[in-house]
Design a protein around this motif. Structure first.
Motif, PDB file in Angstrom:
ATOM      1  N   LEU A   1       4.380  -1.279   2.864  1.00 24.70           N
ATOM      2  CA  LEU A   1       4.286  -2.767   3.057  1.00 24.70           C
ATOM      3  C   LEU A   1       5.533  -3.468   2.504  1.00 24.70           C
ATOM      4  N   ASP A   2       6.226  -4.045   3.257  1.00 27.23           N
ATOM      5  CA  ASP A   2       7.081  -4.965   2.506  1.00 27.23           C
ATOM      6  C   ASP A   2       7.758  -6.137   3.590  1.00 27.23           C
ATOM      7  N   ILE A   3       8.121  -7.238   2.938  1.00 25.99           N
ATOM      8  CA  ILE A   3       8.576  -8.386   3.638  1.00 25.99           C
ATOM      9  C   ILE A   3      10.100  -8.105   4.276  1.00 25.99           C
ATOM     10  N   TYR A   4      10.670  -7.187   3.809  1.00 17.87           N
ATOM     11  CA  TYR A   4      12.037  -6.944   4.446  1.00 17.87           C
ATOM     12  C   TYR A   4      11.987  -5.409   4.891  1.00 17.87           C
ATOM     13  N   THR A   5      12.229  -5.308   6.048  1.00 17.29           N
ATOM     14  CA  THR A   5      12.526  -3.932   6.732  1.00 17.29           C
ATOM     15  C   THR A   5      13.710  -3.401   7.304  1.00 17.29           C
TER      16      THR A   5
ATOM     17  N   VAL B   1      -1.379 -14.455  -6.671  1.00 19.35           N
ATOM     18  CA  VAL B   1      -2.298 -14.414  -5.384  1.00 19.35           C
ATOM     19  C   VAL B   1      -2.115 -12.903  -5.021  1.00 19.35           C
ATOM     20  N   ALA B   2      -0.754 -12.553  -4.960  1.00 18.79           N
ATOM     21  CA  ALA B   2      -0.688 -11.057  -4.340  1.00 18.79           C
ATOM     22  C   ALA B   2      -1.542 -10.332  -5.137  1.00 18.79           C
ATOM     23  N   LEU B   3      -1.730 -10.162  -6.605  1.00 16.88           N
ATOM     24  CA  LEU B   3      -2.649  -9.295  -7.195  1.00 16.88           C
ATOM     25  C   LEU B   3      -3.972  -9.576  -6.844  1.00 16.88           C
ATOM     26  N   CYS B   4      -4.460 -10.662  -6.626  1.00 18.21           N
ATOM     27  CA  CYS B   4      -5.642 -10.824  -5.929  1.00 18.21           C
ATOM     28  C   CYS B   4      -5.925 -10.284  -4.480  1.00 18.21           C
ATOM     29  N   GLU B   5      -4.838 -10.243  -3.823  1.00 16.45           N
ATOM     30  CA  GLU B   5      -5.093  -9.549  -2.400  1.00 16.45           C
ATOM     31  C   GLU B   5      -4.995  -8.201  -2.596  1.00 16.45           C
ATOM     32  N   MET B   6      -4.349  -7.503  -3.550  1.00 20.17           N
ATOM     33  CA  MET B   6      -4.250  -6.171  -3.551  1.00 20.17           C
ATOM     34  C   MET B   6      -5.731  -5.906  -4.229  1.00 20.17           C
TER      35      MET B   6
ATOM     36  N   TYR C   1      -0.496 -12.254   1.789  1.00 20.57           N
ATOM     37  CA  TYR C   1      -1.340 -12.290   2.565  1.00 20.57           C
ATOM     38  C   TYR C   1      -1.523 -10.905   3.402  1.00 20.57           C
ATOM     39  N   LEU C   2      -2.136  -9.868   2.611  1.00 20.06           N
ATOM     40  CA  LEU C   2      -2.148  -8.456   3.270  1.00 20.06           C
ATOM     41  C   LEU C   2      -3.026  -8.564   4.635  1.00 20.06           C
TER      42      LEU C   2
END
Length: 143
Positions: free
Chosen positions: A18-22, A68-73, A43-44
């Protein structure tokens, strides 16, 4: 069971990347054997407890809200699942010499606190390479 690589960039390590940039360079894209999902780490787009492992290397320092990202992970990690996080060490590589798009800078103490406060159980915190901090964790039985 699958491993999720969050912020996989041009060198993905997961079964799901997963990455915001592809849109990496054409040469880099040729090295990607598994598709990269374009999504925001805050927002996974996955169900709860979907992955056995999470790998996140040199991505947290770019995020507007790494908490927030860590909580999503943690949310998408199965019970007792393992996670590895790696960031630049701001003690060994002063922020003035780091790339301008790094938003956050951590020492071992502040990085350990960030990961622990997100709910991960820390198994190992170490310096890797010349300028990196790495923390290996697991999801605790009870949050």
């Amino acid at each position: 069971m699958p491993i999720l690589d969050v912020g996989s960039g041009a060198n993905p390590h997961g079964d799901v990347n997963l990455d915001i940039y592809t849109g990496y360079s054409p040469h880099a894209e040729m090295n990607i054997k598994k598709p990269t999902i374009r999504a925001d780490a805050h927002y996974l787009p996955f169900q709860n407890e979907m992955f056995d492992g999470v790998y996140c290397s040199h991505a947290l320092e770019h995020l507007t809200n790494p908490e927030v990202a860590l909580c999503e992970m943690l949310r998408v990690l199965q019970k007792y699942g393992r996670a590895t996080f790696e960031v630049p060490d701001s003690n060994n590589k002063p922020p003035s010499t780091q790339l301008k798009y790094h938003i956050h800078f951590w020492t071992m103490d502040t990085f350990t606190r960030l990961i622990g406060d997100a709910g991960f159980k820390i198994d190992l915190a170490e310096h890797t390479g010349e300028n990196n901090l790495q923390i290996k964790t697991r999801k605790p039985k009870v949050l």
